[in-house]
Design a protein around this motif. Structure first.
Motif, PDB file in Angstrom:
ATOM      1  N   ARG A  92       0.838  -1.189   0.000  1.00  0.00           N
ATOM      2  CA  ARG A  92       0.000   0.000   0.000  1.00  0.00           C
ATOM      3  C   ARG A  92       0.876   1.243   0.000  1.00  0.00           C
ATOM      4  NH1 ARG A  92      -3.245  -0.992   4.208  1.00  0.00           N
ATOM      5  NH2 ARG A  92      -4.848  -1.912   2.897  1.00  0.00           N
ATOM      6  N   LEU A  93       1.940   1.214   0.801  1.00  0.00           N
ATOM      7  CA  LEU A  93       2.844   2.366   0.820  1.00  0.00           C
ATOM      8  C   LEU A  93       3.445   2.610  -0.568  1.00  0.00           C
ATOM      9  CD1 LEU A  93       4.757   1.830   4.186  1.00  0.00           C
ATOM     10  CD2 LEU A  93       3.200   3.692   3.625  1.00  0.00           C
ATOM     11  N   MET A  94       3.856   1.490  -1.129  1.00  0.00           N
ATOM     12  CA  MET A  94       4.474   1.630  -2.452  1.00  0.00           C
ATOM     13  C   MET A  94       3.493   2.245  -3.446  1.00  0.00           C
ATOM     14  SD  MET A  94       6.298  -1.978  -3.015  1.00  0.00           S
ATOM     15  CE  MET A  94       7.367  -2.715  -1.813  1.00  0.00           C
ATOM     16  N   SER A  95       2.305   1.756  -3.377  1.00  0.00           N
ATOM     17  CA  SER A  95       1.358   2.209  -4.403  1.00  0.00           C
ATOM     18  C   SER A  95       1.089   3.694  -4.248  1.00  0.00           C
ATOM     19  CB  SER A  95       0.062   1.415  -4.334  1.00  0.00           C
ATOM     20  OG  SER A  95      -0.515   1.622  -3.093  1.00  0.00           O
ATOM     21  N   HIS A  96       1.318   4.246  -3.020  1.00  0.00           N
ATOM     22  CA  HIS A  96       1.164   5.697  -2.874  1.00  0.00           C
ATOM     23  C   HIS A  96       2.481   6.423  -3.026  1.00  0.00           C
ATOM     24  CE1 HIS A  96      -2.808   4.613  -1.444  1.00  0.00           C
ATOM     25  NE2 HIS A  96      -3.162   5.918  -1.621  1.00  0.00           N
ATOM     26  N   GLU A  97       3.480   5.688  -3.455  1.00  0.00           N
ATOM     27  CA  GLU A  97       4.806   6.250  -3.706  1.00  0.00           C
ATOM     28  C   GLU A  97       5.347   7.018  -2.500  1.00  0.00           C
ATOM     29  OE1 GLU A  97       5.416   8.175  -7.423  1.00  0.00           O
ATOM     30  OE2 GLU A  97       3.833   7.066  -8.436  1.00  0.00           O
ATOM     31  N   VAL A  98       5.261   6.399  -1.386  1.00  0.00           N
ATOM     32  CA  VAL A  98       5.835   7.102  -0.220  1.00  0.00           C
ATOM     33  C   VAL A  98       7.001   6.275   0.306  1.00  0.00           C
ATOM     34  CG1 VAL A  98       3.817   8.396   0.447  1.00  0.00           C
ATOM     35  CG2 VAL A  98       4.041   6.064   1.205  1.00  0.00           C
ATOM     36  N   VAL A  99       7.689   5.624  -0.620  1.00  0.00           N
ATOM     37  CA  VAL A  99       8.846   4.814  -0.183  1.00  0.00           C
ATOM     38  C   VAL A  99      10.088   5.494  -0.753  1.00  0.00           C
ATOM     39  CG1 VAL A  99       9.955   2.591  -0.374  1.00  0.00           C
ATOM     40  CG2 VAL A  99       7.491   2.731  -0.226  1.00  0.00           C
ATOM     41  N   SER A 100      11.047   5.772   0.153  1.00  0.00           N
ATOM     42  CA  SER A 100      12.286   6.418  -0.321  1.00  0.00           C
ATOM     43  C   SER A 100      13.233   5.340  -0.825  1.00  0.00           C
ATOM     44  CB  SER A 100      12.938   7.186   0.818  1.00  0.00           C
ATOM     45  OG  SER A 100      13.366   6.242   1.773  1.00  0.00           O
ATOM     46  N   GLU A 101      14.323   5.784  -1.360  1.00  0.00           N
ATOM     47  CA  GLU A 101      15.285   4.843  -1.942  1.00  0.00           C
ATOM     48  C   GLU A 101      15.803   3.903  -0.870  1.00  0.00           C
ATOM     49  OE1 GLU A 101      19.213   5.203  -4.792  1.00  0.00           O
ATOM     50  OE2 GLU A 101      17.750   6.832  -4.730  1.00  0.00           O
ATOM     51  N   ALA A 102      16.189   4.487   0.253  1.00  0.00           N
ATOM     52  CA  ALA A 102      16.744   3.683   1.343  1.00  0.00           C
ATOM     53  C   ALA A 102      15.715   2.649   1.785  1.00  0.00           C
ATOM     54  CB  ALA A 102      17.117   4.588   2.510  1.00  0.00           C
ATOM     55  N   ALA A 103      14.489   3.135   1.992  1.00  0.00           N
ATOM     56  CA  ALA A 103      13.428   2.228   2.444  1.00  0.00           C
ATOM     57  C   ALA A 103      13.270   1.108   1.442  1.00  0.00           C
ATOM     58  CB  ALA A 103      12.134   2.986   2.579  1.00  0.00           C
ATOM     59  N   ALA A 104      13.307   1.488   0.140  1.00  0.00           N
ATOM     60  CA  ALA A 104      13.140   0.454  -0.890  1.00  0.00           C
ATOM     61  C   ALA A 104      14.231  -0.586  -0.761  1.00  0.00           C
ATOM     62  CB  ALA A 104      13.173   1.088  -2.263  1.00  0.00           C
ATOM     63  N   GLY A 105      15.465  -0.115  -0.546  1.00  0.00           N
ATOM     64  CA  GLY A 105      16.584  -1.060  -0.409  1.00  0.00           C
ATOM     65  C   GLY A 105      16.303  -2.027   0.733  1.00  0.00           C
ATOM     66  N   ASN A 106      15.816  -1.469   1.860  1.00  0.00           N
ATOM     67  CA  ASN A 106      15.544  -2.336   3.001  1.00  0.00           C
ATOM     68  C   ASN A 106      14.462  -3.343   2.654  1.00  0.00           C
ATOM     69  OD1 ASN A 106      17.380  -0.801   4.300  1.00  0.00           O
ATOM     70  ND2 ASN A 106      15.879   0.536   5.335  1.00  0.00           N
ATOM     71  N   ILE A 107      13.471  -2.860   1.988  1.00  0.00           N
ATOM     72  CA  ILE A 107      12.352  -3.765   1.634  1.00  0.00           C
ATOM     73  C   ILE A 107      12.889  -4.920   0.801  1.00  0.00           C
ATOM     74  CG2 ILE A 107      10.236  -3.970   0.279  1.00  0.00           C
ATOM     75  CD1 ILE A 107       9.690  -1.013   1.018  1.00  0.00           C
ATOM     76  N   ILE A 108      13.744  -4.568  -0.188  1.00  0.00           N
ATOM     77  CA  ILE A 108      14.235  -5.628  -1.093  1.00  0.00           C
ATOM     78  C   ILE A 108      15.060  -6.630  -0.305  1.00  0.00           C
ATOM     79  CG2 ILE A 108      15.846  -6.061  -3.020  1.00  0.00           C
ATOM     80  CD1 ILE A 108      14.668  -3.440  -4.225  1.00  0.00           C
ATOM     81  N   ASN A 109      15.885  -6.127   0.615  1.00  0.00           N
ATOM     82  CA  ASN A 109      16.680  -7.073   1.410  1.00  0.00           C
ATOM     83  C   ASN A 109      15.778  -8.014   2.181  1.00  0.00           C
ATOM     84  OD1 ASN A 109      19.047  -6.054   0.496  1.00  0.00           O
ATOM     85  ND2 ASN A 109      19.292  -4.566   2.171  1.00  0.00           N
TER      86      ASN A 109
END
Length: 1720
Positions: A92-109
């Motif tokens: 849901r966060l992603m779909s509202h584009e409220v994920v920063s680069e760092a957060a995205a990296g953490n998510i992927i890990n």
């Protein structure tokens, strides 16, 4: 993003987030307290952010690492429920584009860990997808990790996961590339400095790329690594990978994002460096693999092709070629070559199928094909890729027919093919397909040599929908249904043709409308760039030239392969629709080649269609030669030759017609199938729609149509249209109802085809006509030598074409009529000729009646052009053609006779061109036309044509078919001359006007006006033409025509001659009359001497006219007389003309040649004409001229024969006073001469003519045979009788030369023998010595001369010797009749036979010349007596000549033909010598007579001691009389010669002495009887000789020592002779023994003995000083010999011996006193 950033959405997001965190803390509160705490602090954080910030979403994104943390921890719990909740929240966060680069990296890990624990795999994939698609925060390492994660999931045990992962990977890859596109879009306005790329030292150097592009680059690079089974650079953590998947990904990227690769150098570099080598490497097993070569001996086993990879590779290749062709030119060349290789027969079926599908994808992209052509085929050292593709398709199709297909399907070679899986069947095996009875194939299929291949409906036209390239799920190669590959290949070809032609035609259209080229270029699209004229080249832009080169190259590259394949398919096709498609392809290609001007290829396609139209193996040269030319360039395709496969005859086609082939020999029948008819319709369609570009191919098209029309039995009708004819050839043409309905359609299309020729441009029209002409030539070649029905197709169509193009007839008239004239109308086959003439005359009549613009009356050139072929027909000899021609002329005369105008010469020319050998009916028809013209049209035609009418009428006169026509035409000429006479003034005016115009034109052109009889005035010329025509008829071979024409000619000159101007008379004389005389002379001299049996029918011919020569003689006589008469009567007109003397010469020349003709009638008549004109030499004086010029006095009779010129039945009986007056003067009383000099010249001309006639007619022939002509006596007499009269006029100038000439003629005339049948009438019997009239005339001529000399001047007298010579020559005839050449003559009289040998073997009898010779001798003696002392006579040794001549008869003596001759000769000699010797002595000192003496001596010798024996019957009295003549001669010697010895040369005296000596002891002939011997010994003669001798020897009057010498010499001769006789006698006596010696020897010895005694007596009586000692010695020496004779037995000898011995007593003296005694 308005959806997610609106206040409501934000509010909702915040609520959801708080809800999620609450739910998380609830779930985790028992097991995972840290998570619970984190969740609760998260709620607070969210609330804080919401409270403090206006832009809540931005703030959320800033703090997203903290916001996301609780969820990540939740995922770390690995509790399914918690994990699912967390993942949902994160999404849901992603779909509202409220994920920063760092957060995205953490998510992927976090996701990675889940993946490694195989938890929530589908959710993971979903999360990754949402993460990457909603925003672009994930970059670089993170991105690569996310992608690897998806890949890892793709290779799990779970099928669903696998598939989902695969889809995700695809989507993710797409997203990565979509970002690049977006990024480029953002930056597209910023121009950046390109950074120099650092080679390719470090493959990962992508520093120049922007972030998204960099990611995409790394991703694509690793995909390549993975497919190549290498480690990835960027996608770290990959565990496994399949090639098939990798290739699919590569394909989708390449297919969907071509612009990325095209815009970024780095990507292009990847394509070149990685993708292409990879593809090539992966293809290798497929390349190396050969089906059936598993037993290969190579050590390494060959890897088998693998369907999934292979198929995907082909898809990649398709994309590469389609999208990146411009980047990868070289690589594409390799790919395309590979594709071509995959079609080889030794590759697996499935591989060939997918390869064909790939090629089909290319074939539907004409622009791409065009690029291939530009990049490869047009480059010098490059593979000809485009050509190879087409050829490969051809080979492929061919191999399907020729090689039984192996692989999955087995095809039985019979028609019912079925494959192993039974997926398709044939009509027989599959009950679902309806069968039409008789096993006819219903399934559309190709069938060739037993191979049967169904046609499947594989694709929609123009789209390449593949079947097997889409089977991405299949791992095993699929089973290819039978016929699939063939059907795809077939569609490839059709799409290829359609694409190329549509593209090129479109561009051509643009180019033509676009370029402002000249009208020529647009009207001639068929010209290729090489052939275009320079003008249009300069106008065309370079661009168009370039594109034209490309079009040409494309066509050149593909046509061979296409043609080979299409021809094969056409032959194999059993389906109407398929056939239609193939034919349409061939037609469009042919038309395209035509438009581009590529002749070879155009012809090849047309040939293919043509061959399809005809029955198999049909022998048609045009087509076969073309094919041969093509197959000789066999096109090599990867080592395979594509031959033009010749049609197989066993095709299962419905036969719709059976007919005769159009061939030289009848060959049975041929069958036409429905396919043939289908092809024929295509051919018609081609010719109809694309006629303008066919050019020379019209030949092929029309040849084929001609054969089809022939087989179908269509025959030409009126106007050239073809209609179904009755079966002319018999029952051999059989047509089914199917084709019967087609025939009218075909027939009308054929007609429409030629009607549409009126819309062709001029050049194309010429091509069409040329083709029809050469076709017609072939048909004619075939029709040679047999009278079979010929093919009239070409002629009919030429007519049709001509009729529809009448509006521009000028441009095609010449080739059209030229062909019909030169070829068709001259053909030996009558039907062919008849149609040729029909076509030609129809065209001419149509042309004359067509309403041209401007009308014909104003367009003379066109009218003449149209009429010209009518005239040209005259060069053809076939009567049927000429009848057609004349019928046409009659029709034209009747319909347009009044408006022909300038066309008249041509129309008249047609009538005039009829020749004699063309049959009566033709000549009659033509003569009818002429009579129509003469009766009706003379006033309406231009006056300039009147001359032609005259000529034509004259030519009919010359026709020898029908005498009546000839005579009628002479009548027509008389009518025409009357017309001239009546309308003279009008005609003259008009002609003068016309003349002025012509003269002006000639001056402008600078040429001389050239017309017959120039420069006479035109009206006179017309008359002259008429005269000339009549003149020609005067030399016609038929006597009746000659006679009629001659009378008409001399009548018209008489009746209308007054109209002529004075100067024109010159022409009449020279060009008409003399010309006529020349011709008559020539014909007469060459006329045949064969006897003519009867004059046609039963008319008998008089013997004087029974050979052509005799009939011509009559003509000659009439003509010569007619001309001579005109010279007489029109003298006053001719004399002032200036060249009268030349005319006179020519007339004399004609008289001369007539006189010399070998015909007695003509030659005699000529002499009569000669005599006649000699009487009119002097003209009348001016004062005596009559006031009006008189007409010819026709009643003057012709000189020879009794014909008069009134036989025409018109009488012009005016008398001509001058003619009469002229006739009155005889030679003596000529009127005063106007011009002495000229008059003399005329006389001398006459003399020269007379001389030539004389010398020629008397000249002996060189050879002789039975036919030698010898002039008659009357002729020669008449000739010689002319001389005395002629001489009177020329005597003043008559010179020695002339005398010589005269002499030759007289001599010749007398020498001429006469024929034995005439001799009894001319010759007297031998006994009467009478002269013939000719001989009289000759002597008279000489007499006239001699008298003239007598009274003439001194210088004339030098002619005496010549006259003597002449007479003496005649004297010789007495002994030597003149020889007439080599001619054998018989002497009529011979001394031994004096009867006439009438029937002597020789045909010619010599006259008896003795009387003539003797008369001549008398004249000589007479003349000599008068002239002996003349200086000339002395100087010219006349005496010597007389003696010399007399010597001949004197030496012959008894051998003379007549005894009287020698007697006359002796008496003459004595007479002449009695006069001549004194003269000779008188001139002794001058030496003028020196040469006479020996001659005289010889004459005496020959006469006195003649070698001829007297005849046996000579009586003794005669003999004595003759002896007395001899004695007379000796007495002459003793009285006239010896006394004057001192005036006479001593040699002569010596000869006389010798002679007397000989006479004194001469023994005579041996033939005497004993009784006569004493008389016959001429003792009297001997005695006289001896006495004279002795008298001369010892005369005392010796005045000179020389005389004494002579006498001494005489003595010694005498003594020596006696000694010899005695010796011989003694010898003979001794040898003879008892026999008495011959009588004459005894007589001789007695003689000698008597002589000796007489001699001794004489010696004693002489003065001693006159006898020298030598003589005495000789006398004494005789003594012993005499003594020896004593023994002889003859008493006579003895007594004579006694008398001889007695005188010797005086010599007996004592020896001592010998000397003194001598003195005493």
């Amino acid at each position: 993003m308005s959806g997610t950033s609106s206040p409501e959405a934000v509010k909702k997001l915040l609520e959801n987030m708080q809800g999620d965190l609450r739910g998380l803390s609830l779930e985790c509160r028992k097991k995972f307290p840290p998570v619970k705490e984190a969740a609760e602090s998260g709620i607070i954080k969210v609330k804080t952010i919401a409270a403090r910030n206006t832009d809540i979403l931005a703030a959320l994104k800033e703090n997203s690492s903290e916001v996301v943390q609780p969820f990540l921890m939740g995922c770390g719990t690995k509790e399914p429920k918690i994990t699912q909740l967390c993942l949902a929240a994160i999404q849901r966060l992603m779909s509202h584009e409220v994920v920063s680069e760092a957060a995205a990296g953490n998510i992927i890990n976090m996701l990675w860990q889940l993946m490694e624990n195989s938890l929530e795999e589908l959710k993971l994939l979903q999360t990754v997808l949402v993460l990457l698609t909603t925003n672009t925060v994930v970059h670089d390492e993170a991105l690569s990790k996310a992608i690897v994660l998806c890949f890892r999931l793709h290779f799990t045990k779970d099928n669903i996961t696998n598939n989902t992962a695969a889809a995700t990977v695809r989507q993710v890859v797409t997203v990565v590339f979509e970002r690049v596109v977006a990024e480029d879009e953002r930056y597209k306005d910023i121009i950046e400095q390109p950074v120099a790329v650092q080679g390719n030292s470090n493959r990962r150097s992508v520093s120049t790329l922007k972030p998204c592009a960099k990611d995409a680059y790394m991703l694509f690079q690793d995909l390549c690594q993975l497919v190549n089974a290498d480690a990835p650079y960027w996608l770290v953590g990959m565990t496994e990978m399949t090639r098939t998947f990798g290739l699919e990904l590569l394909e989708s990227v390449l297919n969907d994002f071509p612009q990325v690769f095209l815009q970024h150098q780095e990507f292009s570099f990847l394509l070149k460096e990685r993708v292409c080598p990879l593809v090539i490497k992966l293809f290798s097993p497929n390349i190396k693999f050969r089906q059936g070569s598993s037993t290969s001996s190579s050590p390494a086993p060959v890897e088998k092709p693998y369907f999934p990879i292979c198929m995907r590779l082909l898809r990649v290749v398709s994309v590469l070629i389609k999208q990146f062709y411009s980047l990868l030119v070289t690589e594409c060349e390799i790919f395309l070559s590979l594709l071509v290789k995959f079609l080889d027969a030794d590759k697996p079926q499935w591989l060939r199928a997918v390869a064909v599908e790939s090629i089909h994808r290319l074939c539907v992209q004409p622009q791409l094909l065009r690029s291939f052509c530009q990049s490869y085929d047009m480059k010098q050292h490059s593979t000809k890729v485009f050509r190879d593709i087409v050829n490969a398709l051809g080979s492929f199709i061919q191999s399907l027919f020729l090689v039984p297909s192996t692989g999955n399907t087995s095809v039985t070679p019979n028609q019912t093919g079925s494959n192993a899986s039974g997926s398709t069947g044939s009509a027989q095996t599959n009950p679902g397909v309806l069968g039409m009875g008789g096993g006819a194939t219903v399934l559309p299929a190709f069938e060739y040599r037993g191979t049967w291949i169904p046609i499947l409906n594989v694709t929609v036209q123009g789209s390449a929908k593949a079947t097997y390239l889409e089977m991405l799920d299949k791992v095993e190669p699929p089973t290819i249904p039978e016929g699939y590959a063939m059907s795809v290949a077939f569609h490839c070809l059709l799409d290829l043709v359609r694409g190329i032609t549509t593209m090129i035609e479109g561009e051509l259209g643009e180019a033509e409308t676009g370029s402002q080229s000249t009208a020529e270029t647009t009207s001639l699209p068929a010209q290729s760039s090489e052939h275009q004229d320079l003008q249009s080249l300069s106008d065309q832009s370079d661009k168009e030239l370039v594109s034209r080169a490309v079009w040409e190259e494309m066509v050149n590259a593909c046509w061979c392969g296409l043609l080979a394949a299409l021809s094969l398919l056409l032959d194999a096709s059993t389906d109407e629709a398929a056939t239609e498609n193939i034919l349409k392809a061939e037609l469009t290609m042919a038309a395209l080649c035509g438009r581009l001007g590529l002749v070879t290829s155009r012809d090849a396609f047309i040939t293919a269609i043509c061959k399809g139209s005809l029955p198999p193996h049909y022998a048609l040269t045009v087509l076969n030669s073309t094919t041969a030319a093509l197959s000789s360039k066999s096109y090599s395709i990867q080592g395979q030759n594509v031959q033009m496969i010749s049609p197989s005859s066993e095709s299962h086609q419905q036969v719709v017609a059976v007919g005769q082939p159009l061939a030289l020999q009848p060959q049975g029948t041929v069958m036409l199938t429905s396919k043939n008819i289908q092809c024929m319709r295509t051919l018609l369609n081609l010719a109809h729609c694309h006629g303008a570009v066919l050019g020379t191919s019209w030949q092929l098209v029309l040849a084929t149509l001609q054969h089809l029309v022939w087989i179908l039995g269509l025959k030409p009708g009126v106007g050239g249209a073809l209609k179904p004819g009755r079966a002319v050839e018999g029952p051999s043409t059989v047509l089914t109802t199917a084709v019967m309905t087609d025939l009218p359609v075909i027939s009308s299309i054929l007609s429409r085809l030629f009607e549409s020729s009126q819309y062709l441009d001029d050049v194309s029209l010429h091509h069409l006509i040329n083709a029809l002409c050469s076709l017609s030539l072939e048909a004619m070649d075939m029709a040679y030598g047999n009278n079979k029905e010929p093919s009239l197709f070409a002629v009919a169509k030429l007519l049709e074409t001509g009729l529809v193009n009448m509006h521009r007839i000028e441009i095609l008239w010449r080739p059209l009529t030229g062909h019909l004239l030169e070829k068709v109308c001259q053909h030996p086959n009558s039907r062919m000729r008849e149609w040729g003439a029909e076509a030609l005359t129809s065209l001419i009549k149509a042309g004359l009646t067509f309403s041209h613009d401007p009308p014909l009356s104003q367009n003379q050139r066109l009218q003449l052009l149209l009429l010209n072929p009518l005239k040209e027909l005259s060069n053809i000899s076939h009567p049927d053609i000429r009848i057609k021609q004349l019928e046409c002329v009659l029709q034209i005369l009747q319909s347009q006779g009044d408006s022909l105008g300038p066309g008249w010469p041509l129309v008249l020319g047609v009538m005039g061109a009829i020749r004699s050998d063309q049959g009566e009916s033709l000549i009659r028809t033509a003569f009818q036309c002429l009579q129509l013209v003469v009766t009706d049209f003379l006033p309406t035609m231009p006056c300039t044509c009147l001359q032609i009418v005259v000529e034509v009428a004259g030519s009919f006169g010359l026709h020898n078919q029908e005498l009546n026509i000839s005579l009628t035409s002479i009548g027509l000429l008389w009518n025409i001359s009357d017309y001239f006479f009546q309308r003279g003034e009008i005609i003259e005016k008009e002609l003068n006007k016309e003349e002025a115009v012509l003269q002006k034109q000639a001056e402008e052109k600078g040429v001389v006006l050239n017309r017959p009889f120039h420069p006479a005035p035109p009206f006179d010329c017309l008359w002259l033409c008429l005269y000339a025509k009549l003149g020609e008829l005067c030399v016609d071979p038929r006597p009746a025509v000659r006679k009629s024409a001659g009378q008409t000619l001399f009548s018209t000159i008489g009746a209308h001659g007054t109209l002529l101007q004075h100067s024109t008379w010159h022409t009449v004389i020279w060009k008409v009359l003399f010309h006529l005389l020349d011709r008559v002379r020539e014909s007469s001299t060459t006329a045949d001497k064969e006897k003519i049996e009867s004059g046609g029918g039963n008319i008998l011919i008089h013997h004087s006219r029974d050979t052509a020569e005799k009939q011509w003689a009559e003509t000659w006589v009439l003509t010569l007389a007619g001309v001579a008469r005109i010279f007489n009567t029109r003298r006053y007109l001719l004399q002032p003309l200036g060249d009268f003397s030349q005319a006179w010469d020519v007339l004399l020349d004609h008289i001369q040649s007539a006189a010399l003709s070998k015909n007695n009638e003509v030659s005699l008549a000529a002499l009569k004409s000669f005599q006649e004109i000699l009487q009119i030499v002097s003209p009348a004086r001016d004062s005596e001229k009559p006031d009006t010029p008189p007409a010819i006095n026709v009643s003057v009779p012709v000189v020879v024969g009794a014909t008069t010129a009134t036989s025409l039945g018109r009488s012009f009986m005016r008398t001509d006073s001058i003619g009469e007056r002229m006739g009155r003067y005889s030679g003596a009383e000529l009127p005063a001469v106007t011009d002495e000099i000229e008059d003399l010249n005329l006389w001398w001309a006459a003399w020269n003519s007379w001389y030539r006639i004389g010398s020629e007619s008397t000249k002996p022939p060189i050879t002789c045979d039975k036919l030698t002509f010898i002039p008659s006596q009357p002729f020669l007499t008449a000739l010689i009788q002319i001389f005395p009269a002629l001489y009177q006029h020329i005597k003043t100038g008559f010179s020695m030369d002339d005398l010589q000439k005269l002499g030759i003629i007289l001599h010749g005339a007398v020498s001429v023998p006469i024929s034995s049948d005439a001799s009894p009438f001319i010759l007297p019997s031998y006994t009467e010595a009478v002269l013939t009239s000719l001989q009289e005339a000759v002597l008279t001529a000489l007499d006239v001369l001699q008298k003239a000399i007598c009274v003439g001047s001194e210088n004339m007298q030098i002619m005496y010797p010549a006259i003597f010579d002449q007479l003496l020559a005649f004297v010789e005839f007495s002994c030597k009749p003149p020889q007439y050449g080599q001619l054998e003559t018989k002497h009529i009289a011979n001394a031994k036979y004096n009867q006439i040998q009438l029937f002597a073997p020789a045909e010619w009898v010599a006259l008896n010349y003795v009387p003539f010779a003797e008369r001549s001798l008398e004249v000589v003696v007479d003349l000599y007596q008068k002239t002996a002392c003349h200086k000339a006579v002395v100087n010219e040794k006349v005496l010597q000549n007389i003696i010399k001549t007399l010597r001949i008869p004197l030496s012959l003596k008894y051998s003379c033909p007549s005894e009287s001759t020698w007697k006359l000769a002796v008496s003459s000699l004595l007479k002449v010598l009695s006069i001549g010797l004194p003269v000779a002595r008188q001139h002794a000192s001058s030496g003028k007579f020196d040469s006479m003496w020996p001659e005289l001596a010889n004459t005496f010798e020959d006469f006195l001691f003649t070698k001829s024996a007297p005849p046996d019957n000579l009586s003794i009295q005669e003999f004595q009389k003759n002896e007395s003549i001899d004695v007379e001669v000796v007495q002459l010697i003793s009285t006239e010669i010896l006394p004057y010895a001192n005036f006479i040369p001593k040699e002569f005296v010596g000869q006389i002495m010798t002679m007397l000596n000989k006479g004194s002891i001469h023994s005579q002939s041996s033939s005497f009887t004993e009784a006569e011997i004493d008389i016959r010994l001429r003792e009297e003669f001997s005695k006289v000789c001896f006495e004279t001798l002795l008298q001369f020897s010892f005369s005392n009057k010796v005045t000179t020592p020389q005389e004494g010498y002579i006498s001494r010499m005489a003595l010694s001769v005498l003594l020596k002779r006696s000694q010899d006789v005695l010796h011989r006698y003694i010898e003979d006596e001794r040898l003879s023994g008892k026999c008495p010696l011959p009588r004459q020897q005894v007589t001789e010895i007695i003689f000698v003995l008597k002589a000796v005694s007489t001699l001794i007596d004489s010696l004693k009586k002489t003065q001693p000083e006159n006898v020298d000692a030598n003589t005495w010695a000789q006398v004494i020496a005789l003594y012993p010999t005499l003594v020896e004779c004593i023994t002889c037995s003859s008493s006579e000898v003895c007594s004579a011996l006694k008398e001889a011995l007695v005188p010797f007593k005086d010599f007996m003296h004592p020896p001592a006193s010998k000397v003194q005694n001598g003195e005493s």
